[in-house]
Motif scaffolding. Structure first.
Motif, PDB file in Angstrom:
ATOM      1  N   LEU A 138       0.831  -1.206   0.000  1.00 44.00           N
ATOM      2  CA  LEU A 138       0.000   0.000   0.000  1.00 44.00           C
ATOM      3  C   LEU A 138       0.867   1.258   0.000  1.00 44.00           C
ATOM      4  O   LEU A 138       0.537   2.242  -0.680  1.00 44.00           O
ATOM      5  CB  LEU A 138      -0.936   0.001   1.210  1.00 44.00           C
ATOM      6  N   THR A 139       1.952   1.241   0.765  1.00 44.05           N
ATOM      7  CA  THR A 139       2.853   2.389   0.771  1.00 44.05           C
ATOM      8  C   THR A 139       3.431   2.627  -0.615  1.00 44.05           C
ATOM      9  O   THR A 139       3.502   3.774  -1.100  1.00 44.05           O
ATOM     10  CB  THR A 139       3.985   2.182   1.795  1.00 44.05           C
ATOM     11  N   GLU A 140       3.837   1.556  -1.280  1.00 50.27           N
ATOM     12  CA  GLU A 140       4.359   1.689  -2.648  1.00 50.27           C
ATOM     13  C   GLU A 140       3.306   2.278  -3.576  1.00 50.27           C
ATOM     14  O   GLU A 140       3.614   3.134  -4.420  1.00 50.27           O
ATOM     15  CB  GLU A 140       4.811   0.316  -3.163  1.00 50.27           C
ATOM     16  N   ASP A 141       2.049   1.857  -3.412  1.00 54.13           N
ATOM     17  CA  ASP A 141       0.989   2.329  -4.304  1.00 54.13           C
ATOM     18  C   ASP A 141       0.648   3.797  -4.082  1.00 54.13           C
ATOM     19  O   ASP A 141       0.451   4.548  -5.038  1.00 54.13           O
ATOM     20  CB  ASP A 141      -0.268   1.466  -4.130  1.00 54.13           C
ATOM     21  N   ILE A 142       0.576   4.229  -2.822  1.00 55.79           N
ATOM     22  CA  ILE A 142       0.223   5.629  -2.589  1.00 55.79           C
ATOM     23  C   ILE A 142       1.380   6.554  -2.961  1.00 55.79           C
ATOM     24  O   ILE A 142       1.152   7.675  -3.441  1.00 55.79           O
ATOM     25  CB  ILE A 142      -0.236   5.886  -1.125  1.00 55.79           C
ATOM     26  N   GLN A 143       2.612   6.075  -2.809  1.00 52.51           N
ATOM     27  CA  GLN A 143       3.732   6.903  -3.226  1.00 52.51           C
ATOM     28  C   GLN A 143       3.867   6.945  -4.743  1.00 52.51           C
ATOM     29  O   GLN A 143       4.256   7.983  -5.309  1.00 52.51           O
ATOM     30  CB  GLN A 143       5.030   6.405  -2.577  1.00 52.51           C
ATOM     31  N   ALA A 144       3.516   5.853  -5.409  1.00 52.68           N
ATOM     32  CA  ALA A 144       3.543   5.843  -6.874  1.00 52.68           C
ATOM     33  C   ALA A 144       2.478   6.774  -7.441  1.00 52.68           C
ATOM     34  O   ALA A 144       2.701   7.455  -8.448  1.00 52.68           O
ATOM     35  CB  ALA A 144       3.335   4.426  -7.398  1.00 52.68           C
ATOM     36  N   ALA A 145       1.316   6.828  -6.789  1.00 50.07           N
ATOM     37  CA  ALA A 145       0.224   7.662  -7.294  1.00 50.07           C
ATOM     38  C   ALA A 145       0.401   9.130  -6.944  1.00 50.07           C
ATOM     39  O   ALA A 145       0.012  10.008  -7.721  1.00 50.07           O
ATOM     40  CB  ALA A 145      -1.109   7.164  -6.738  1.00 50.07           C
ATOM     41  N   GLY A 146       1.008   9.412  -5.783  1.00 50.38           N
ATOM     42  CA  GLY A 146       1.113  10.795  -5.333  1.00 50.38           C
ATOM     43  C   GLY A 146       2.519  11.350  -5.314  1.00 50.38           C
ATOM     44  O   GLY A 146       2.701  12.566  -5.178  1.00 50.38           O
ATOM     45  N   HIS A 147       3.534  10.477  -5.412  1.00 50.09           N
ATOM     46  CA  HIS A 147       4.936  10.891  -5.405  1.00 50.09           C
ATOM     47  C   HIS A 147       5.297  11.695  -4.157  1.00 50.09           C
ATOM     48  O   HIS A 147       6.129  12.592  -4.214  1.00 50.09           O
ATOM     49  CB  HIS A 147       5.269  11.684  -6.673  1.00 50.09           C
ATOM     50  N   ASP A 148       4.646  11.373  -3.046  1.00 47.30           N
ATOM     51  CA  ASP A 148       4.932  12.045  -1.779  1.00 47.30           C
ATOM     52  C   ASP A 148       5.616  11.032  -0.872  1.00 47.30           C
ATOM     53  O   ASP A 148       4.981  10.098  -0.363  1.00 47.30           O
ATOM     54  CB  ASP A 148       3.642  12.564  -1.136  1.00 47.30           C
ATOM     55  N   SER A 336      20.095  15.581  -7.357  1.00 48.05           N
ATOM     56  CA  SER A 336      19.338  16.293  -6.330  1.00 48.05           C
ATOM     57  C   SER A 336      19.111  15.375  -5.145  1.00 48.05           C
ATOM     58  O   SER A 336      19.393  14.172  -5.202  1.00 48.05           O
ATOM     59  CB  SER A 336      17.986  16.772  -6.877  1.00 48.05           C
ATOM     60  N   THR A 337      18.585  15.940  -4.073  1.00 49.65           N
ATOM     61  CA  THR A 337      18.242  15.156  -2.883  1.00 49.65           C
ATOM     62  C   THR A 337      16.905  14.449  -3.094  1.00 49.65           C
ATOM     63  O   THR A 337      16.333  14.484  -4.180  1.00 49.65           O
ATOM     64  CB  THR A 337      18.201  16.069  -1.657  1.00 49.65           C
ATOM     65  N   ALA A 338      16.373  13.821  -2.038  1.00 48.51           N
ATOM     66  CA  ALA A 338      15.219  12.917  -2.182  1.00 48.51           C
ATOM     67  C   ALA A 338      13.936  13.612  -2.632  1.00 48.51           C
ATOM     68  O   ALA A 338      13.107  13.023  -3.327  1.00 48.51           O
ATOM     69  CB  ALA A 338      14.970  12.192  -0.859  1.00 48.51           C
ATOM     70  N   GLY A 339      13.723  14.853  -2.227  1.00 51.33           N
ATOM     71  CA  GLY A 339      12.509  15.570  -2.626  1.00 51.33           C
ATOM     72  C   GLY A 339      11.317  15.298  -1.739  1.00 51.33           C
ATOM     73  O   GLY A 339      10.192  15.136  -2.228  1.00 51.33           O
ATOM     74  N   ALA A 340      11.528  15.254  -0.428  1.00 49.35           N
ATOM     75  CA  ALA A 340      10.450  15.008   0.539  1.00 49.35           C
ATOM     76  C   ALA A 340      10.327  16.201   1.469  1.00 49.35           C
ATOM     77  O   ALA A 340      11.176  16.409   2.328  1.00 49.35           O
ATOM     78  CB  ALA A 340      10.726  13.733   1.336  1.00 49.35           C
ATOM     79  N   ALA A 341       9.265  16.985   1.300  1.00 50.61           N
ATOM     80  CA  ALA A 341       9.147  18.243   2.045  1.00 50.61           C
ATOM     81  C   ALA A 341       8.006  18.268   3.047  1.00 50.61           C
ATOM     82  O   ALA A 341       8.085  18.937   4.064  1.00 50.61           O
ATOM     83  CB  ALA A 341       8.993  19.417   1.071  1.00 50.61           C
ATOM     84  N   HIS A 342       6.900  17.586   2.754  1.00 46.97           N
ATOM     85  CA  HIS A 342       5.662  17.804   3.498  1.00 46.97           C
ATOM     86  C   HIS A 342       5.681  17.163   4.885  1.00 46.97           C
ATOM     87  O   HIS A 342       5.816  15.941   5.010  1.00 46.97           O
ATOM     88  CB  HIS A 342       4.473  17.234   2.716  1.00 46.97           C
ATOM     89  N   PRO A 343       5.534  17.943   5.946  1.00 45.20           N
ATOM     90  CA  PRO A 343       5.539  17.396   7.308  1.00 45.20           C
ATOM     91  C   PRO A 343       4.183  16.828   7.722  1.00 45.20           C
ATOM     92  O   PRO A 343       3.158  17.063   7.076  1.00 45.20           O
ATOM     93  CB  PRO A 343       5.899  18.608   8.174  1.00 45.20           C
ATOM     94  N   ILE A 344       4.217  16.081   8.814  1.00 49.73           N
ATOM     95  CA  ILE A 344       3.027  15.444   9.378  1.00 49.73           C
ATOM     96  C   ILE A 344       3.008  15.742  10.871  1.00 49.73           C
ATOM     97  O   ILE A 344       3.997  15.486  11.554  1.00 49.73           O
ATOM     98  CB  ILE A 344       3.067  13.915   9.167  1.00 49.73           C
ATOM     99  N   ASN A 345       1.921  16.278  11.385  1.00 44.07           N
ATOM    100  CA  ASN A 345       1.865  16.532  12.824  1.00 44.07           C
ATOM    101  C   ASN A 345       0.667  15.871  13.484  1.00 44.07           C
ATOM    102  O   ASN A 345       0.342  16.172  14.624  1.00 44.07           O
ATOM    103  CB  ASN A 345       1.866  18.036  13.118  1.00 44.07           C
ATOM    104  N   GLU A 379       9.556  19.820  -2.465  1.00 45.09           N
ATOM    105  CA  GLU A 379       8.771  18.603  -2.660  1.00 45.09           C
ATOM    106  C   GLU A 379       8.836  18.116  -4.114  1.00 45.09           C
ATOM    107  O   GLU A 379       8.579  18.868  -5.057  1.00 45.09           O
ATOM    108  CB  GLU A 379       7.308  18.841  -2.277  1.00 45.09           C
ATOM    109  N   GLY A 380       9.197  16.847  -4.277  1.00 44.34           N
ATOM    110  CA  GLY A 380       9.197  16.215  -5.590  1.00 44.34           C
ATOM    111  C   GLY A 380      10.390  16.529  -6.462  1.00 44.34           C
ATOM    112  O   GLY A 380      10.631  15.819  -7.449  1.00 44.34           O
ATOM    113  N   ILE A 381      11.149  17.573  -6.138  1.00 45.75           N
ATOM    114  CA  ILE A 381      12.287  17.941  -6.974  1.00 45.75           C
ATOM    115  C   ILE A 381      13.607  17.860  -6.219  1.00 45.75           C
ATOM    116  O   ILE A 381      14.674  17.724  -6.824  1.00 45.75           O
ATOM    117  CB  ILE A 381      12.116  19.359  -7.557  1.00 45.75           C
TER     118      ILE A 381
END
Length: 418
Positions: A138-148, A336-345, A379-381
């Motif tokens: 499921l993690t692979e699928d949501i990351q493939a669909a949203g690239h987050d 470039s680096t990984a491209g992961a910006a969005h935090p979770i609180n 994010e993403g780049i």
């Protein structure tokens, strides 16, 4: 931090060249995952049997290691039961609900949910009976669909006592956390000084493995001492090659020693309605620990990265690049680096009636960084490398630290080739 390991179970010796072993950390506190699985392969064609592959990762407590008379066993049996169509559907629908309610980009969230529902409807999940394997898919699928890359779903062992953190007096909790952070060297590796490459101009290397919480004064003092130790160097290599992020307040604190014009507003965390939920700025010298010495905002500084440089580490690299503080971002073979910006609180849990409390957890970003200069984020780049070690002019220099050192030497001799 683990205090070493004891062998809890030997799982596989199917081939003479490989073994899989379950280990238990001797000093691990009694919460979360307490076991690790290690897989090792050796080359049996050589008399020294050199190790050719080594992997270690945390796992949930194997059911076979829980005695039949252990009062915990029924809870584990419930959690570990084979997945049915109904259970898989409940997990997918629960995940979709969290994404719908929380994801920072609602429209993209709808696309991710659509992809999950299509996979479910087309029977692509029917072969999954193990929850850990299903969580990974499921993690692979949501990351493939949203690239987050911050978005994930996990099937993790909960604390034995869900209220464990509240059973100790506050002071004891603080002492245990501080002891853990000391064991991590407060997120830093060994700081080194190169006094050979350029005689009379020492080059400091500052390896930061993670950004630990710095709410406690002792933590700020310890980090301040490390940052002060590099103040007299003529050049600084900020090594973020193994850093996967951490506390953004600590990032701003560290940057207070290497950025000018404090207090300098760095970025805000904004929710999907556009409301600022948190803001980050560097601290003026008067608010740093007593005796702090600054490297300052003008001397030569390089940032070392890989494609594994992630999240908060990218935050630091992005700041130093965007404020034009870094002489160069030196990637170790990475554009470039990984491209992961969005935090979770906000932590969310799923299907607790089906599996028990806190087994299925979901990480769905509900905030986004908005940078003071760019008005956006990485994010993403990722953070683009200015120089790529191992490529182009640096094809023979694959190590980012070596490339950055050569860049500093070259800067002292303009017009000359190294």
């Amino acid at each position: 931090m683990t205090g070493g390991f004891r062998i809890a179970d030997i799982e596989s010796t199917s081939a003479p060249s490989s073994i899989a072993v379950v280990l238990q950390g001797k000093n691990r506190r009694n919460y979360g995952r307490r076991y690790d699985r290690v897989s090792i392969e050796v080359d049996i064609s050589k008399s020294s049997y050199p190790v050719t592959a080594f992997e270690i990762h945390a796992i949930n407590t194997p059911l076979k290691l829980i005695r039949q008379d252990d009062p915990r066993r029924p809870k584990y049996e419930k959690a570990y039961r084979p997945l049915t169509g109904v259970l898989r559907r409940n997990v997918v629908h629960g995940l979709a609900k969290v994404i719908r309610e929380q994801y920072i980009y609602p429209e993209l969230g709808r696309d991710i949910i659509g992809a999950l529902e299509t996979h479910l409807r087309n029977g692509q999940y029917e072969a999954y009976t193990n929850s850990e394997d299903f969580a990974q898919r499921l993690t692979e699928d949501i990351q493939a669909a949203g690239h987050d890359k911050h978005m994930s779903i996990d099937f993790d062992e909960p604390p034995e006592d869900e209220g464990w953190w509240n059973i100790f007096p506050s002071k004891q909790r603080e002492m245990e956390l501080l002891e853990e952070l000391r064991g991590m060297n407060f997120g830093f590796d060994s700081i080194s000084f190169n006094k050979v490459s350029v005689p009379g101009k020492p080059i400091a290397t500052l390896p930061i493995n993670c950004f630990v919480p710095s709410d406690e004064l002792e933590v700020r003092i310890a980090i301040g001492e490390k940052m002060s130790s590099i103040a007299d160097a003529d050049a600084l290599l900020v090594d973020l090659r193994t850093n996967h992020g951490g506390d953004p307040h600590t990032i701003a604190f560290v940057e207070s020693y290497i950025l000018a014009h404090a207090p300098l507003h760095l970025l805000d965390f904004v929710d999907r309605s556009g409301k600022v939920k948190d803001s980050f700025s560097t601290l003026p010298a008067g608010k740093l620990p007593a005796g702090s010495k600054l490297f300052g905002g003008s001397k030569t500084l390089f940032v070392l990265t890989t494609n594994e440089t992630f999240s908060g580490a990218e935050d630091m690299a992005y700041n130093l690049q965007t404020f034009k503080r870094a002489s160069a971002i030196v990637g170790e073979g990475n554009e470039s680096t990984a491209g992961a910006a969005h935090p979770i609180n906000t932590a969310r849990y799923l299907c607790e009636k089906d599996f028990g409390n806190m087994w299925w957890s979901v990480a769905v970003p509900n905030l986004k960084p908005v940078h003071e200069i760019t008005g956006t984020n990485w994010e993403g780049i990722g953070v683009k490398s200015d120089v790529i070690a191992g490529e182009g002019d640096w094809k023979g220099v694959g190590d980012a630290k070596e490339a950055a050192t050569a860049l500093f030497m070259k800067s002292l001799k303009p017009g000359q080739e190294l």
